[in-house]
Design an enzyme around this catalytic site. Structure first.
Site, PDB file in Angstrom:
ATOM      1  N   ASN A 146       0.856  -1.188   0.000  1.00 31.20           N
ATOM      2  CA  ASN A 146       0.000   0.000   0.000  1.00 31.20           C
ATOM      3  C   ASN A 146       0.883   1.225   0.000  1.00 31.20           C
ATOM      4  O   ASN A 146       1.998   1.186   0.535  1.00 31.20           O
ATOM      5  CB  ASN A 146      -0.880   0.006   1.259  1.00 31.20           C
ATOM      6  N   HIS A 162       0.876   5.119   1.367  1.00 31.83           N
ATOM      7  CA  HIS A 162       0.163   5.964   2.327  1.00 31.83           C
ATOM      8  C   HIS A 162       0.836   7.336   2.363  1.00 31.83           C
ATOM      9  O   HIS A 162       2.068   7.411   2.457  1.00 31.83           O
ATOM     10  CB  HIS A 162       0.199   5.313   3.719  1.00 31.83           C
ATOM     11  N   SER A 188       4.864   6.766   2.349  1.00 30.88           N
ATOM     12  CA  SER A 188       5.459   5.475   2.700  1.00 30.88           C
ATOM     13  C   SER A 188       4.808   4.382   1.868  1.00 30.88           C
ATOM     14  O   SER A 188       3.593   4.398   1.652  1.00 30.88           O
ATOM     15  CB  SER A 188       5.197   5.140   4.181  1.00 30.88           C
ATOM     16  N   ASP A 212      -2.516   0.708   8.053  1.00 33.47           N
ATOM     17  CA  ASP A 212      -1.290   1.491   7.807  1.00 33.47           C
ATOM     18  C   ASP A 212      -0.156   1.145   8.777  1.00 33.47           C
ATOM     19  O   ASP A 212       0.667   2.011   9.116  1.00 33.47           O
ATOM     20  CB  ASP A 212      -1.591   3.008   7.889  1.00 33.47           C
TER      21      ASP A 212
HETATM   22  C1  GRF Z   1      -2.715   9.029  -2.732  1.00 28.68           C
HETATM   23  O1  GRF Z   1      -2.290  10.174  -2.068  1.00 28.68           O
HETATM   24  C2  GRF Z   1      -2.465   7.802  -1.904  1.00 28.68           C
HETATM   25  O2  GRF Z   1      -1.290   7.868  -1.173  1.00 28.68           O
HETATM   26  C3  GRF Z   1      -3.646   7.823  -0.980  1.00 28.68           C
HETATM   27  O3  GRF Z   1      -4.731   8.230  -1.772  1.00 28.68           O
HETATM   28  C4  GRF Z   1      -4.241   9.007  -2.868  1.00 28.68           C
HETATM   29  C5  GRF Z   1      -4.687   8.327  -4.114  1.00 28.68           C
HETATM   30  O4  GRF Z   1      -4.403   9.058  -5.266  1.00 28.68           O
HETATM   31  N1  GRF Z   1      -3.801   6.555  -0.327  1.00 28.68           N
HETATM   32  P1  GRF Z   1      -4.454   8.371  -6.682  1.00 28.68           P
HETATM   33  O5  GRF Z   1      -5.821   7.706  -6.832  1.00 28.68           O
HETATM   34  O6  GRF Z   1      -3.337   7.395  -6.784  1.00 28.68           O
HETATM   35  O7  GRF Z   1      -4.307   9.504  -7.661  1.00 28.68           O
END
Ligand code: GRF
Length: 195
Positions: free
Chosen positions: A111, A113, A140, A149
């Site tokens: 994932n 985050h 991260s 997370d």
């Molecule tokens: C990103 O900031 C990711 O880290 C978070 O949600 C956002 C998703 O953006 N979990 P995208 O859909 O990849 O443009």
């Protein structure tokens, strides 16, 4: 070169991280290939982006399943297995996972985050970083475990928090790093997986 690891990306929205993974994996020597994109949200903009890049993309809407998260996840899992997926990348996938799906993909699910974990788990990380007055923020990539997370971090990138930053400005600065970090982390992870 060893076989490229078959990788799926799970999204819920615009899919810009998914796009950066697809772009990186277009290089023939990248150690993972993106073979499937799934979304729980049929309106996710990223589905059209993936299809335009020639990647099989489909929605498995969570809403018809009501509260039965496990049944929704069973369908996700079946789609992943049907495509012989080896690695799952969550990229803006906005569903909490149950121990069922996490267990099925233990050690094979990543994932991204938008914080320097273990700081600011959960939502609204950019607002919270500004409120906390930290000098640095970032993103991260971590292995997914049952706790939100909280799995082992495999890669991080830092950005400064600047005077007068808004959550939007900070999010945009972090996103640039996300797009660089996730492909790099996936490549290393794919190479480290047992055959
Ligand atoms: C990103 O900031 C990711 O880290 C978070 O949600 C956002 C998703 O953006 N979990 P995208 O859909 O990849 O443009």
């Amino acid at each position: 070169m060893a076989a490229r690891r078959r990788t799926a990306v799970l999204i819920s929205g615009r899919g810009s991280n998914m796009e950066s993974l697809i772009a990186a994996a277009a290089a023939p020597d990248f150690p993972a290939e993106i073979v499937l994109v799934l979304s729980n949200n049929p309106d996710a903009g990223g589905l059209a982006t993936a299809a335009a890049a020639g990647i099989p993309a489909r929605a498995i809407d969570h809403r018809p399943f009501g509260r039965d998260r496990a049944a929704h996840e069973a369908e996700i899992d079946a789609a992943l297995r049907e495509a012989s997926v080896e690695i799952v990348c969550l990229a803006g996938y906005m569903r909490l996972l149950t121990p069922y799906l996490v267990g099925r993909w233990a050690g094979r699910m990543l994932n991204i985050h938008p914080s320097l974990l273990p700081d600011f788990k959960g939502l609204h990380t950019h607002e919270r970083a500004i409120e906390a007055g930290v000098g640095h923020h970032g993103c991260s990539v971590h292995v997914v475990t049952e706790d939100l997370d909280a799995g082992p971090v495999v890669a991080q990138a830092r950005v400064p928090v600047l005077p007068g930053d808004t959550p939007e400005a900070l999010a945009a600065r972090v996103l640039v790093e996300e797009h660089r970090l996730y492909p790099e982390a996936l490549a290393r992870f794919a190479l480290s997986l047992p055959v």
